[in-house]
Design a protein around this motif. Structure first.
Motif, mmCIF file in Angstrom:
data_model
loop_
_atom_site.group_PDB
_atom_site.id
_atom_site.type_symbol
_atom_site.label_atom_id
_atom_site.label_comp_id
_atom_site.label_asym_id
_atom_site.label_seq_id
_atom_site.Cartn_x
_atom_site.Cartn_y
_atom_site.Cartn_z
ATOM 1 N N LEU A 94 -4.038 13.698 12.452
ATOM 2 C CA LEU A 94 -4.036 12.410 11.475
ATOM 3 C C LEU A 94 -2.541 11.945 11.379
ATOM 4 O O LEU A 94 -2.034 11.055 11.378
ATOM 5 C CB LEU A 94 -4.714 12.592 10.120
ATOM 6 N N LEU A 98 0.393 8.552 13.056
ATOM 7 C CA LEU A 98 0.996 7.742 11.995
ATOM 8 C C LEU A 98 2.617 7.759 12.100
ATOM 9 O O LEU A 98 3.259 6.912 11.926
ATOM 10 C CB LEU A 98 0.612 8.361 10.650
ATOM 11 N N LEU A 148 -9.584 17.693 3.503
ATOM 12 C CA LEU A 148 -9.132 16.294 3.514
ATOM 13 C C LEU A 148 -8.182 15.753 2.468
ATOM 14 O O LEU A 148 -7.296 14.972 2.905
ATOM 15 C CB LEU A 148 -10.334 15.508 3.730
ATOM 16 N N PRO A 149 -8.195 15.861 1.163
ATOM 17 C CA PRO A 149 -7.475 15.276 0.355
ATOM 18 C C PRO A 149 -5.965 15.342 0.517
ATOM 19 O O PRO A 149 -5.290 14.596 0.595
ATOM 20 C CB PRO A 149 -7.977 15.769 -0.974
ATOM 21 N N PRO A 150 -5.531 16.812 0.793
ATOM 22 C CA PRO A 150 -4.095 16.765 1.187
ATOM 23 C C PRO A 150 -3.964 16.839 2.655
ATOM 24 O O PRO A 150 -2.793 17.105 3.185
ATOM 25 C CB PRO A 150 -3.908 18.286 0.717
ATOM 26 N N ALA A 151 -4.850 16.415 3.653
ATOM 27 C CA ALA A 151 -4.459 16.466 4.909
ATOM 28 C C ALA A 151 -3.520 15.974 5.469
ATOM 29 O O ALA A 151 -2.529 16.584 6.183
ATOM 30 C CB ALA A 151 -5.637 15.965 5.667
ATOM 31 N N VAL A 152 -3.141 14.611 4.797
ATOM 32 C CA VAL A 152 -1.837 14.039 5.529
ATOM 33 C C VAL A 152 -0.831 14.105 4.281
ATOM 34 O O VAL A 152 -0.934 13.696 3.410
ATOM 35 C CB VAL A 152 -1.932 12.648 5.896
ATOM 36 N N VAL A 154 2.808 13.013 3.136
ATOM 37 C CA VAL A 154 3.748 12.017 3.500
ATOM 38 C C VAL A 154 4.988 12.430 3.663
ATOM 39 O O VAL A 154 5.673 11.936 4.786
ATOM 40 C CB VAL A 154 3.992 10.687 2.326
ATOM 41 N N THR B 38 -5.835 7.248 10.972
ATOM 42 C CA THR B 38 -4.804 7.709 9.900
ATOM 43 C C THR B 38 -5.156 6.591 8.740
ATOM 44 O O THR B 38 -5.079 7.133 7.568
ATOM 45 C CB THR B 38 -3.603 7.894 10.233
ATOM 46 N N TYR B 41 -8.256 7.002 6.965
ATOM 47 C CA TYR B 41 -8.048 7.998 6.263
ATOM 48 C C TYR B 41 -7.291 7.855 4.752
ATOM 49 O O TYR B 41 -7.756 8.045 3.604
ATOM 50 C CB TYR B 41 -7.207 9.319 6.894
ATOM 51 N N PHE B 45 -8.944 8.350 1.351
ATOM 52 C CA PHE B 45 -8.579 9.577 0.408
ATOM 53 C C PHE B 45 -7.323 9.346 -0.339
ATOM 54 O O PHE B 45 -7.229 10.112 -1.006
ATOM 55 C CB PHE B 45 -8.540 10.913 1.473
#
Lengths: 292, 318
Positions: A94, A98, A148-152, A154, B38, B41, B45
């Motif tokens: 993910l 981005l 999932l909640p902390p997957a990306v 920033v 993404t 996502y 989320f």
């Protein structure tokens, strides 16, 4: 640095060495204490408590075999491994697109996407709205709730973006002129050049997931799903001790030894990989932190 | 970019420009395709929770759902600000943040300078490796480490206290000592790692300056005071400002693991309170209001500190 061995300089160096050694001992003594506590045999423990030095002949693996003999610890280690591997993979899949998109200067709508991403970094409404989302999606007792909640992150995305920005534009242009689409450019041109940053960011994510304990505690109620840190915490606060360890009056090791052994078992995988990953972290900490 | 340098754009080309930008979008379709997962996502989320955050202004009932619950305006915010625990929570939160910064930062700077000055290159590498290590361990492991040092029975520190004739202290559950446990354990864990930024700044200082100082016969202390310290002041300013922007982040994971009922009064911070009220007491709306409140203040503080950082140090996070 210039090294002129004047008397002052040498005295100063001795002072420095003493200072660094004190710092080193402050870090090492607690770890040493954990080790001795985990290996102290029950008879010495009941006689005189935990000694500072333990004669080498007296060390015993009793606490470890008692912990590992119960199926919970190997199971938890496996769970941790699954969460770490799956989490890191999802995070990278993910994060990379981005970061790549944001690093493409002439992408239409780049600023809007950047603003959307940055806002989530600057403002967070806290725990409860996430909790309602996850429970609403019926993700409890599912590893995806933890992943999932902390997957990306920033921050990690921005670090990776600044790396992509540093790659020469001509490479991408050349591939595009050859008729490659963005997917092919990313896969065949960018990613092979990006191994260091992929490794660094991947390790950031992996360590994060390996150490996660609050979200598993929150969303995983099934004991067979728990990762190592949650199991360790339950042992350390002595909650439902007997669910994880065979502990009774005939136990061959003390509660304290069992706790210390649990700490060491949980720490071990990190200690084993740490010497190899340390330099990637040191680099990663300096790559994107601040921008001029 | 080059379009901007053209003298004047004839009005007739406006439609053409629109078409052109559509063309550009089409050419970039693969890029959007790549980013779509993404962005979806993020929508679910990261923005899903923002949508749910509206319950801060509602009386949330799980049966009615986020949308169906009735609006109540700022009721929960007023409840929170006027409550007796408001001052305690804010005090504890800011106290922990400030103490960790004020005590931790100078120590990190001193360690970085010591590491930078020493002639023992191999020893330095070893010390660095060891003092970075705790940063990678979770607070659960730290809790285990603290237990073998601080526990009243066999804790090393308590053995030392008893050796000198003192009474053992239950550090982890004593309201008089718990704050120090939190502050010092954080410093123990993170100081080593935070030397990295200062070391990098020290290595960036021109060697010419040190050579000139050596020629002028400067003592080691003078060298540190007049060259090393000024060289890392921008980094110190930057770190301080960014930490001020996060002053309401007092370390949830740490306190969640370390605290217990006897020390709630001195250990409870906004985040731990939100957890207990929201998840354990089912006060979803009130807890969300507190989280929202914290988020808004955090946003304002970050924007301010980032602005100042840009002006003072010429650097910023974004």
């Amino acid at each position: 640095m210039l090294r002129t061995k004047t008397r002052d300089a040498v005295i100063f160096q001795i002072g420095l060495a003493i200072f660094l050694t004190i710092i080193l001992l402050i870090i090492l003594i607690p770890f040493w204490r954990v080790i001795v506590t985990a290996f102290v045999p029950l008879d010495i423990y009941t006689d005189e408590g935990v000694p500072f030095f333990l004669p080498p002949t007296k060390w015993t693996f009793e606490a470890f075999s008692q912990l590992l003999g119960h199926s919970m610890f190997p199971r938890a280690a496996l769970n941790s491994a699954i969460i770490t591997l799956l989490g890191t993979a999802i995070s990278l899949v993910l994060t990379v697109p981005l970061a790549y998109g944001l690093s493409t200067r002439n992408l239409t709508g780049r600023k809007v996407i950047m603003a959307i991403v940055l806002f989530t970094y600057l403002f967070s409404p806290g725990l409860i709205p996430v909790y309602l989302l996850i429970t609403g999606m019926k993700l409890t007792n599912n590893y995806l709730a933890v992943i999932l909640p902390p997957a990306v992150s920033v921050y990690n995305t921005l670090v990776m973006m600044s790396f992509f920005e540093g790659l020469p534009e001509e490479l991408k242009e050349a591939a595009r002129l050859d008729g490659a689409n963005e997917l092919q450019v990313l896969w065949h041109v960018i990613l092979p050049l990006s191994k260091p940053i992929l490794l660094t960011i991947g390790l950031f994510y992996a360590v994060f997931f390996w150490n996660e304990f609050f979200t598993p505690l929150l969303y995983l109620n099934d004991n067979s799903l728990l990762p190592l840190p949650v199991l360790l915490r339950n042992i350390l606060i002595s909650a439902s001790f007997n669910e994880y360890v065979e502990y009774n009056a005939f136990s061959s090791s003390s509660i304290e030894s069992l706790k210390a052994a649990g700490v060491l078992i949980t720490m071990l995988p990190m200690l084993l990989v740490y010497p190899w990953i340390q330099r990637y972290f040191t680099k990663g900490a300096l790559v994107g932190g601040v921008k001029e | 970019m080059t379009l901007k340098t053209l003298p004047a754009v004839p009005p007739s080309t406006e439609k053409f420009d629109f078409k052109k930008s559509l063309c550009a979008l089409w050419r970039q379709r693969w890029m959007y395709f790549l980013m779509t997962p993404t962005l979806i996502y993020f929508a679910i989320f990261k923005y899903g929770p923002l949508w749910n955050a509206q319950i801060a202004f509602k009386d949330f009932k799980p049966l009615l759902g986020v949308m169906g619950s009735p609006w109540v305006g700022f009721k929960h915010f007023e409840t929170f600000v006027n409550s007796f625990y408001f001052t305690d929570l804010m005090t504890n939160t800011i106290y922990f943040s400030l103490a960790k910064l004020v005590l931790g930062l100078p120590l990190a700077v001193i360690c970085a300078i010591a590491l930078h000055e020493t002639w023992l290159v191999k020893y330095r590498a070893f010390v660095q490796t060891m003092i970075y290590l705790p940063h990678f361990l979770s607070w659960v492991i730290m809790f285990g480490v603290l237990l073998v040092i601080l526990s009243p029975g066999n804790g090393l520190l308590n053995q030392v206290i008893e050796h000198f004739g003192g009474e053992p202290i239950s550090f982890m559950t004593s309201p008089d000592h718990f704050r120090w446990v939190v502050i010092l354990s954080d410093i123990w864990k993170e100081t080593g790692w935070s030397t990295i930024l200062y070391l990098a700044a020290l290595l960036a200082i021109s060697p010419d300056l040190y050579e000139a100082a050596a020629v002028d016969g400067a003592s080691p202390m003078q060298r540190i005071w007049y060259i090393s310290l000024p060289g890392i002041v921008p980094v110190i300013v930057l770190v301080t400002l960014l930490r001020m922007g996060h002053i309401l982040e007092a370390g949830f994971n740490q306190i969640f693991v370390l605290y217990s009922v006897p020390v709630y009064s001195v250990g409870d911070i906004l985040d731990t309170w939100v957890y207990r009220q929201g998840i354990l007491q089912f006060q979803f709306s009130l807890a969300t209001a507190v989280g929202f409140f914290k988020g808004v203040i955090g946003l304002v503080l970050i924007l301010i500190s980032n602005r100042i950082a840009k002006r003072v140090a010429g650097q910023s996070l974004f």
